[in-house]
Structures are given as C-alpha cells and as structure tokens.
Enzyme design. Structure first.
Site, PDB file in Angstrom:
ATOM      1  N   ASN A   5     -14.929-103.176 -29.322  1.00 49.84           N
ATOM      2  CA  ASN A   5     -14.485-101.791 -29.119  1.00 49.84           C
ATOM      3  C   ASN A   5     -15.661-100.845 -29.365  1.00 49.84           C
ATOM      4  OD1 ASN A   5     -14.476-100.952 -32.010  1.00 49.84           O
ATOM      5  ND2 ASN A   5     -12.930-102.588 -32.141  1.00 49.84           N
ATOM      6  N   HIS A   6     -15.430 -99.557 -29.179  1.00 52.49           N
ATOM      7  CA  HIS A   6     -16.532 -98.579 -29.211  1.00 52.49           C
ATOM      8  C   HIS A   6     -16.875 -98.064 -30.605  1.00 52.49           C
ATOM      9  CE1 HIS A   6     -16.859 -98.437 -24.917  1.00 52.49           C
ATOM     10  NE2 HIS A   6     -15.556 -98.163 -24.785  1.00 52.49           N
TER      11      HIS A   6
END
Ligand code: CTP
Length: 401
Positions: A213-214
């Site tokens: 994920n970011h």
C-alpha cells in the site's frame, strides 16, 4: 538526536580567565543543534573578543543595555532575551557575578537578563581556591541553588594563580554533558518504553511481486522521534520505507510482511508501557506464495487471499499494563467507525484520519487527526506537518499515562 537540538541558549560570559574557554562551549552547544546567544559582562571582553563569539554563534554579541554601534542607540531587551531562551548558562561565573546574582544587583546586561529569565539557569563557577572555599562564596552558591539555579561545581586542578586546588571551571565538554544529562532527567517520558509500528507491509505473491500500500512510514517515524526526544526508549517496528532516524534511543526493527510485523511486535509488547500501532498493515495476504515467478498467460489471473492477524486487536486481548493506541483511516462515518474500532480492539485511544480531509492520511507530509480516548472524549486538531501532529498525539498520551 541530542536533547540540545533546537534549544535556545543564553550563554552568559563573565570576566575571569576561564572566559577563554567560552568559545568552545558555544561551539559544542551549536554542534549539538542549539542556537546560542552570547551575553557578556564588560570585563569579559578583556579575556575573549566579541568578534570570536559572534563569528562562532552567527549572532551579534550583547554586552550593554544599548547597542552602541548606532548613533540612535537601540535598547537591548533583556526581558525578551529571558523569554526567548530555553535555558541560560553562565560560564565562567566569577565570584563577583555570583554574588550580584544572589543579591539582585543589576548593573550590567548579563545580570539584568539573569534576573528577568524565567528559564532554568546553570552556572559554572571559576575562581581561585581560597575565593571558592570562602564561606561567603559557599553561602552565595547555596542561595542560588535555593532559587532553583543549577550549580556545575568547579573542578580541582591547576589554577591561573599558579596554585593547585578547587575553583577551576569545568572543561567545556563536561559542562555540555552535564547540561545534557540534567535536561534528560527532566524529560516527561524518561524511563518509559514505547513500541511503535510504522509503514506498509508487503505480502509476497511470488519471488518478485507483492501486495502493498502507499503508506510512507512518516507518521510512525515522527511519533518515534517525538517520543524519543521526550526521553522514551522506543522500539520502532517498520515495514519497507525510505524514512530514517538518527535518534540514539530508537531501536529500528525492519520487517516486510504482516506476519513478521506481528512476531516482532508481540515479542516486545510485554516490555513496554505504551504501544502505538500506526502501520498500515495488510489485512490480507496471498494464501499461497508461488515458489517461481508466475508466468503471463491469456485470460484473468485470480489470487486467493487469506486474512492476516490483526496485531492491534491481539494486543487489546493480551494487554495488562500497556497504554494501547491505534489508528483508524476512514472514508465515511468516520467518528462512528473509530468509536467501534476503539471498543472492539480494547484500546485506550485511537487516532482518526479521514481521507475526506485534504492533506490527511497516506504519503502526505501533513496530517489532520482527531484524538479519541477510551471515554470517547474527542479532540480535533488542525492540518499540520506530521512532526507537529506527533507532538499533539504524544502530549495527549502523556496526559493519560
Ligand atoms: N492493524 C494492525 N494489524 C493488522 C491490521 C491493522 O495492527 N493486521 C492496526 C493498524 O496499525 C491501525 C488499526 O489496526 O492502528 C486500524 O487498522 P485499519 O486497517 O484501519 O482497521 P481494520 O480494523 O483493519 O478495519 P477496516 O480495514 O475494515 O477499516
């Protein structure tokens, strides 16, 4: 990071031979990240030049009530100086200045600044052995200590008079170390242990691909730095990130997957007083990790996912003495979802970010949070840089420890 980093220091220099060591004190303080403003007595200028000190500190040296360089003399505001400083250090402190400090004599800028300073004051006496041992000097030092000023007792050694004995100002390194230790002693999180999780986790699909994920890890690192600066010993379990920390009292434990993060956190959970789980842990992982790189085929590819273990929820079950803090990143019904998470995971507090707030959440240098405690008392904060957000969070935690 040094406890002196960012500290504003008033360095008072008085007229004794040890004044020649004052530039080194200024340099050491600056090397530790402090800002130094020198205030000298007129007689100190006979021992060390203002030019040396202003060059080292990158600030004009102050020594009289008005700035004499200008025809329209400007008043040097000693009250503002006293408010500006985080602490004042008078080194060397002569018998004359010490006695004037004790009797509230204000016949130079250094003494006026001392009398108006609200910050902690340290003084490092420097004089000949008989002066140092004189009952009048001992009484003066005791009196200053009774005001809350901190004495850095003189050392024994060779004195300028040629005599040998007590009265020699401590060496600059000793003085700076003394202050560092004294400041650390008063830190609010001294001797507290924190466990903080940060960053994303990567769940392998095959030897070259993963689900991630970011999350940048910025919030978790900011929390760790802030807690450490306030004296805590921090274990920072972090997923893959570009963030770095130089704080000596942070142990960084790098992990990749949710499973590794779970193991690293749970192994250490028992030993800490506070746990803050700010990592964006993957909720699912591929059920099977392919041993070889998955080759491209025509048609769709389906990867079956299985849930990971919720680290925070497990801590909520296991917790005995720990203050447990979670994060909630929400997109709708934010408060309601955060309240539910807090109850369900048995937390002492939860930090809510809403993705509806611009500049909040993942990857950004800023965040906008609402702090919610176990009584569901909520406190909303403005959008701020993440290191300031970290300070807000740690301050709320300290208030509840
Ligand atoms: N968390 C954790 N371990 C996991 C998943 C989440 O420790 N396997 C922690 C996060 O670090 C965060 C909190 O749980 O402090 C909230 O995570 P989040 O993913 O937002 O909530 P979930 O409970 O997983 O619910 P949902 O994804 O449905 O919002």
């Amino acid at each position: 990071m040094s406890v002196l980093r960012g500290k504003k220091v008033l360095l008072g220099i008085t007229g004794g031979i040890a004044a020649y060591k004052a530039p080194l004190i200024a340099r050491l303080l600056i090397r530790e990240g402090a800002q130094v403003q020198v205030v000298m007595t007129p007689s100190a200028k006979e021992f060390v030049t203002p030019l040396t000190l202003s060059t080292l500190t990158d600030r004009p040296v102050l020594s009289s009530f008005t700035d004499e360089e200008d025809e329209n003399a400007v008043w040097n505001n000693h009250v503002a100086l006293g408010i500006w400083a985080d602490f004042m250090l008078i080194a060397p402190a002569t018998a004359n200045t010490l006695s004037k400090m004790a009797s509230a004599t204000s016949d130079n800028l250094l003494l006026a600044t001392y009398l108006s300073a609200k910050c902690p004051v340290y003084f490092a006496p420097a004089m000949d052995l008989d002066m140092y041992k004189h009952p009048a000097t001992l009484k003066t030092i005791q009196q200053l200590e009774s005001f809350g000023n901190v004495n850095i007792p003189a050392a024994s050694g060779f004195l300028a008079s040629g005599l040998h004995g007590e009265g020699r100002m401590q060496e600059p390194e000793y003085i700076v170390q003394f202050i560092k230790e004294d400041l650390s002693k008063n830190l609010p999180l001294r001797s507290k242990k924190f466990l903080i999780s940060a960053g994303p986790t990567y769940e392998s699909i095959d030897p070259v691909r993963f689900i991630g994920n970011h999350a940048s890890g910025k919030m978790g690192f900011a929390l760790a730095n802030q807690a450490a600066m306030m004296g805590a010993e921090v274990i920072l379990v972090t997923g893959p990130t570009h963030e770095k920390t130089e704080q000596p009292n942070i142990e960084v434990v790098p992990v990749i997957s949710a499973k590794e993060m779970y193991t690293s956190c749970m192994e250490r959970f028992n030993d800490v007083e506070v746990a803050i789980m700010s990592a964006a842990v993957s909720d699912y992982k591929p059920t099977d990790v392919a041993a070889q790189k998955i080759k491209k085929k025509t048609g769709n590819l389906t990867i079956q996912l299985s849930p990971t273990t919720d680290i925070l929820a497990q801590m909520g079950v296991d917790k005995t003495h720990q203050f447990l803090v979670g994060f909630a990143l929400e997109t709708e019904n934010e408060l309601e979802h955060a309240f539910q998470k807090l109850k369900k995971k048995n937390l002492d507090a939860i930090v809510l970010n809403s993705l509806n707030d611009k500049g909040a959440g993942f990857g950004t240098p800023t965040n906008k949070i609402t702090f919610i405690d176990a009584t569901l008392k909520t406190k909303e904060f403005e959008l701020k840089p993440k290191n300031e957000v970290a300070l807000d969070i740690i301050t709320e935690i300290i208030a509840r420890l």
